[in-house]
Design a protein around this motif. Structure first.
Motif: not given
Length: 168
Positions: A149-154, A133-138, A119-125, A140-145
């Motif tokens: 939906a992108q987080v959910q797909r990953a 780390d137990g972060l929620t999808y929102p 998988l890509s580095m971003q998907v693994r991250k 993660i989305a905020t942290q990675l800009s």
């Protein structure tokens, strides 16, 4: 007099190239004990292979390829262990896991790393931020800009790889 016909092909390969392989590994590692360990592991892999070593045109290239893979695995393991130990150091005192738990966590992380390597580095991250780390999808989305939906797909990609490996 030494009769080659009484010695197995792997023993012949070992006799002819072990010293060279150990030196090759020593130049990459800088430690003779580590080089000896990896040279030994390389020949263990050769013993397990189904390839007829008598037919090798370039035995040193064959050994170097196996040893290089083992070397990369060793470096990957060391990087994962360092990252895990750094994460432990950041935890509050008194929350130190037992040595057994530490070992199991590192082994689990190594298995995940192997599993997710395609998988890509971003998907693994994203996967590790969620699962370790137990972060929620929102979050993660905020942290990675990214969008949620992108987080959910990953995460879908990562989970499909995990699911496939579990049931194959």
């Amino acid at each position: 007099m030494y009769d080659d016909s009484l010695v197995s092909p792997v023993e012949q390969l070992y006799t002819r190239h072990h010293h060279w392989l150990r030196g090759w590994l020593h130049r990459r590692l800088g430690h003779s004990a580590d080089a000896e360990d990896l040279a030994h592991d390389t020949f263990i892999r050769v013993l397990r292979t189904q390839q007829d070593v008598r037919e090798l045109r370039q035995p040193m290239a064959f050994l170097a390829t196996i040893a290089n893979g083992l070397l990369i695995n060793r470096w990957r393991r060391q990087a994962i262990e360092r990252a895990y130990l750094e994460a432990l150091a950041a935890r509050p005192e008194g929350e130190e896991p037992s040595p057994e738990t530490r070992y199991l966590m590192i082994e689990t992380l190594l298995q995940l790393d192997v599993l997710l390597v395609g998988l890509s580095m971003q998907v693994r991250k994203i996967f590790f931020l969620s699962q370790l780390d137990g972060l929620t999808y929102p979050q993660i989305a905020t942290q990675l800009s990214l969008s949620v939906a992108q987080v959910q797909r990953a995460m879908g990609k990562a989970f499909s790889v995990c699911y496939a490996s579990r049931f194959e």
